[in-house]
Design a protein around this motif. Structure first.
Motif, mmCIF file in Angstrom:
data_model
loop_
_atom_site.group_PDB
_atom_site.id
_atom_site.type_symbol
_atom_site.label_atom_id
_atom_site.label_comp_id
_atom_site.label_asym_id
_atom_site.label_seq_id
_atom_site.Cartn_x
_atom_site.Cartn_y
_atom_site.Cartn_z
ATOM 1 N N ARG A 93 -12.080 -40.467 18.108
ATOM 2 C CA ARG A 93 -10.710 -40.931 18.331
ATOM 3 C C ARG A 93 -10.426 -41.173 19.821
ATOM 4 N NH1 ARG A 93 -7.051 -36.449 16.122
ATOM 5 N NH2 ARG A 93 -8.493 -35.265 17.437
ATOM 6 N N THR A 94 -10.952 -40.306 20.688
ATOM 7 C CA THR A 94 -10.669 -40.467 22.117
ATOM 8 C C THR A 94 -11.359 -41.712 22.667
ATOM 9 O OG1 THR A 94 -12.464 -38.944 22.696
ATOM 10 C CG2 THR A 94 -10.266 -38.027 22.584
ATOM 11 N N ILE A 95 -12.600 -41.924 22.308
ATOM 12 C CA ILE A 95 -13.284 -43.095 22.878
ATOM 13 C C ILE A 95 -12.834 -44.398 22.208
ATOM 14 C CG2 ILE A 95 -15.229 -41.834 23.887
ATOM 15 C CD1 ILE A 95 -16.923 -42.607 21.490
ATOM 16 N N GLN A 96 -12.367 -44.332 20.986
ATOM 17 C CA GLN A 96 -11.763 -45.517 20.366
ATOM 18 C C GLN A 96 -10.497 -45.909 21.122
ATOM 19 O OE1 GLN A 96 -11.413 -43.914 16.398
ATOM 20 N NE2 GLN A 96 -13.137 -45.085 15.602
ATOM 21 N N TYR A 97 -9.690 -44.916 21.458
ATOM 22 C CA TYR A 97 -8.458 -45.177 22.204
ATOM 23 C C TYR A 97 -8.783 -45.730 23.589
ATOM 24 C CZ TYR A 97 -4.285 -44.269 24.971
ATOM 25 O OH TYR A 97 -3.220 -44.409 25.833
ATOM 26 N N ILE A 98 -9.770 -45.138 24.251
ATOM 27 C CA ILE A 98 -10.152 -45.588 25.594
ATOM 28 C C ILE A 98 -10.704 -47.006 25.554
ATOM 29 C CG2 ILE A 98 -11.820 -45.178 27.471
ATOM 30 C CD1 ILE A 98 -11.357 -42.121 26.861
ATOM 31 N N ASN A 99 -11.562 -47.297 24.575
ATOM 32 C CA ASN A 99 -12.131 -48.642 24.461
ATOM 33 C C ASN A 99 -11.039 -49.699 24.323
ATOM 34 O OD1 ASN A 99 -14.442 -50.565 23.863
ATOM 35 N ND2 ASN A 99 -13.260 -50.752 21.988
ATOM 36 N N LYS A 100 -9.988 -49.361 23.589
ATOM 37 C CA LYS A 100 -8.902 -50.316 23.353
ATOM 38 C C LYS A 100 -7.963 -50.440 24.556
ATOM 39 C CE LYS A 100 -5.134 -51.335 20.111
ATOM 40 N NZ LYS A 100 -4.403 -50.865 18.899
ATOM 41 N N ASN A 101 -7.662 -49.314 25.188
ATOM 42 C CA ASN A 101 -6.623 -49.297 26.219
ATOM 43 C C ASN A 101 -7.151 -49.269 27.653
ATOM 44 O OD1 ASN A 101 -3.907 -48.936 24.647
ATOM 45 N ND2 ASN A 101 -5.392 -47.611 23.638
ATOM 46 N N TYR A 102 -8.413 -48.892 27.826
ATOM 47 C CA TYR A 102 -9.043 -48.885 29.153
ATOM 48 C C TYR A 102 -10.412 -49.561 29.025
ATOM 49 C CZ TYR A 102 -5.657 -45.072 30.117
ATOM 50 O OH TYR A 102 -4.529 -44.295 30.268
ATOM 51 N N PRO A 103 -10.439 -50.845 28.692
ATOM 52 C CA PRO A 103 -11.735 -51.493 28.403
ATOM 53 C C PRO A 103 -12.703 -51.505 29.582
ATOM 54 C CG PRO A 103 -9.959 -53.115 28.575
ATOM 55 C CD PRO A 103 -9.300 -51.775 28.566
ATOM 56 N N GLN A 104 -12.179 -51.252 30.796
ATOM 57 C CA GLN A 104 -13.066 -51.218 31.964
ATOM 58 C C GLN A 104 -13.870 -49.924 32.049
ATOM 59 O OE1 GLN A 104 -9.866 -50.429 31.945
ATOM 60 N NE2 GLN A 104 -9.175 -49.377 33.796
ATOM 61 N N ILE A 105 -13.486 -48.916 31.249
ATOM 62 C CA ILE A 105 -14.156 -47.605 31.302
ATOM 63 C C ILE A 105 -15.311 -47.562 30.295
ATOM 64 C CG2 ILE A 105 -13.860 -45.114 30.942
ATOM 65 C CD1 ILE A 105 -12.378 -46.022 33.400
ATOM 66 N N LYS A 106 -16.467 -47.121 30.765
ATOM 67 C CA LYS A 106 -17.626 -46.985 29.886
ATOM 68 C C LYS A 106 -17.437 -45.780 28.958
ATOM 69 C CE LYS A 106 -20.726 -48.760 33.487
ATOM 70 N NZ LYS A 106 -19.662 -48.921 34.524
ATOM 71 N N THR A 107 -17.899 -45.915 27.720
ATOM 72 C CA THR A 107 -17.780 -44.812 26.760
ATOM 73 C C THR A 107 -19.143 -44.450 26.163
ATOM 74 O OG1 THR A 107 -17.250 -46.396 25.010
ATOM 75 C CG2 THR A 107 -15.390 -45.308 26.102
#
Length: 276
Positions: A184-198
Motif C-alpha cells: 500500500r505504501t509503495i503503491q501510494y508513492i508510485n502514484k503521488n511521488y513518481p520521481q521516487i524509486k520504489t
C-alpha cells in the motif's frame, strides 16, 4: 533535480552495519560509509505519537537490545511498548546500544540513542563529504503492516508523506529508494511521488513469479527485494526482462554473497558490509 545514476551494483549496509554496530544509528551509518565498497545505506522508519520520523525497525521497544539510558532493563509498560505510542521526547529515555544484541556477537556495545530520520541523513551526508566519499544512496523501509493502521503506525498515505517530506527537504530524493513489504505504501508513492524509486520487499516463502508480483502491485517497481533463499537465475532473468532490479536480503556470509553475485543480482543487503 539532479538525477545521479543508481549504482551499477548496490552494496547495502543493512540497518547501517547491524552486525558490527547498534542498528539504525548514526554510528552504524558512519561505519558503513567508512567501508569503501558500500554505496547504499539501508534503514527502517517508524512514526512517533507526535508525527516524527524515527529510524528504528521493530514496532515496539525490543528488550533484546533496548534499555533505559542508564543501561537498566525495561520495565512495566515499556517492555515491548509500541513506538507509535511514544512522543519523540519520550523515546529519548531509551538506549539501543549499551546492551548489545546477542544475535550479533561482533556488534560493538556502546551508548546509542534512537535518531530522527532528518538527523541521521544530515549526519550521513556530512560524514560522506568529510570522508570524500561519493554521496550515499538511501534505501528506506516503511515499517507498516495491513491491519495495524492507527495501532502501530499511521495509515499508509500519512506514513509515506511524513517520510518523503524529510527525504525531499534533505535533498536526497534522487538518491532514495522507498521499500516495503506493505504494498500500500509503495503503491501510494508510485502514484503521488513518481520521481521516487520504489522497492517491493518479498518474504522467504514467496512462490510468485515476477509477473505475478508486478500484477499484485499494479505497477512495475524499480526493485524487487526478495529473501536471498528464494532467488534463482530464472527469477533474476525474468525481472531483468521487465527492467526490474533484484536486490536480495539479508546475505551474511562471504560464500552467500559470491553465490548471489553469480546469479547476476543487482545488489546485496547485508548486516556485515565489511564482507564486500
Amino acid at each position: 533535480m539532479q538525477n545521479p545514476e543508481f549504482p551499477t551494483f548496490s552494496y547495502e549496509g543493512h540497518r547501517g552495519a547491524r552486525g558490527l554496530y547498534p542498528e539504525n544509528t548514526i554510528g552504524a551509518m558512519k561505519l558503513a560509509i567508512d567501508l569503501p565498497k558500500v554505496t547504499t545505506l539501508e534503514m527502517d522508519c517508524h512514526i512517533t505519537k507526535d508525527k516524527k520520523v524515527v529510524v528504528y525497525h521493530d514496532d515496539y521497544l525490543n528488550p533484546k537490545f533496548v534499555t533505559y539510558k542508564d543501561g537498566s532493563e525495561l520495565k512495566g509498560k515499556d517492555i515491548k511498548g509500541t513506538i507509535y505510542k511514544y512522543t519523540w521526547k519520550e523515546l529519548g529515555n531509551f538506549d539501543i546500544g549499551l546492551k548489545g544484541n546477542i544475535d550479533f556477537p561482533q556488534q560493538q556495545k556502546t551508548p546509542a540513542s534512537l535518531n530522527l530520520l532528518k538527523d541521521l541523513i544530515k549526519e550521513s551526508e556530512a560524514y560522506a563529504k568529510e570522508k570524500k566519499r561519493a554521496p550515499m544512496f538511501y534505501n528506506i523501509e516503511t515499517k507498516s503492516k495491513e491491519g495495524k493502521d492507527h495501532e502501530w503506525h499511521p495509515a499508509p498515505q500519512e506514513f509515506s508523506d511524513l517520510i518523503l517530506e524529510v527525504v525531499i527537504e534533505q535533498g536526497i530524493a534522487a538518491r532514495t529508494v522507498i521499500q516495503s513489504f506493505d504494498k500500500r505504501t509503495i503503491q501510494y508513492i508510485n502514484k503521488n511521488y513518481p520521481q521516487i524509486k520504489t522497492s517491493y520487499l518479498i518474504g522467504a516463502k514467496n512462490s510468485k513469479s515476477i509477473k505475478e508480483l508486478v500484477a499484485e502491485l499494479g505497477f512495475t517497481p524499480f526493485i524487487i527485494s526478495p529473501h536471498y533463499s528464494s532467488v534463482n537465475a530464472d527469477f533474476v532473468k525474468e525481472a531483468h526482462n521487465l527492467g526490474i532490479k533484484i536486490i536480495p536480503w539479508t546475505v551474511n556470509d562471504k560464500k552467500g554473497i559470491i553465490a548471489q553475485q553469480a546469479l547476476k543480482v543487482d545488489g546485496i543487503i547485508t548486516d556485515y558490509p565489511n564482507l564486500f
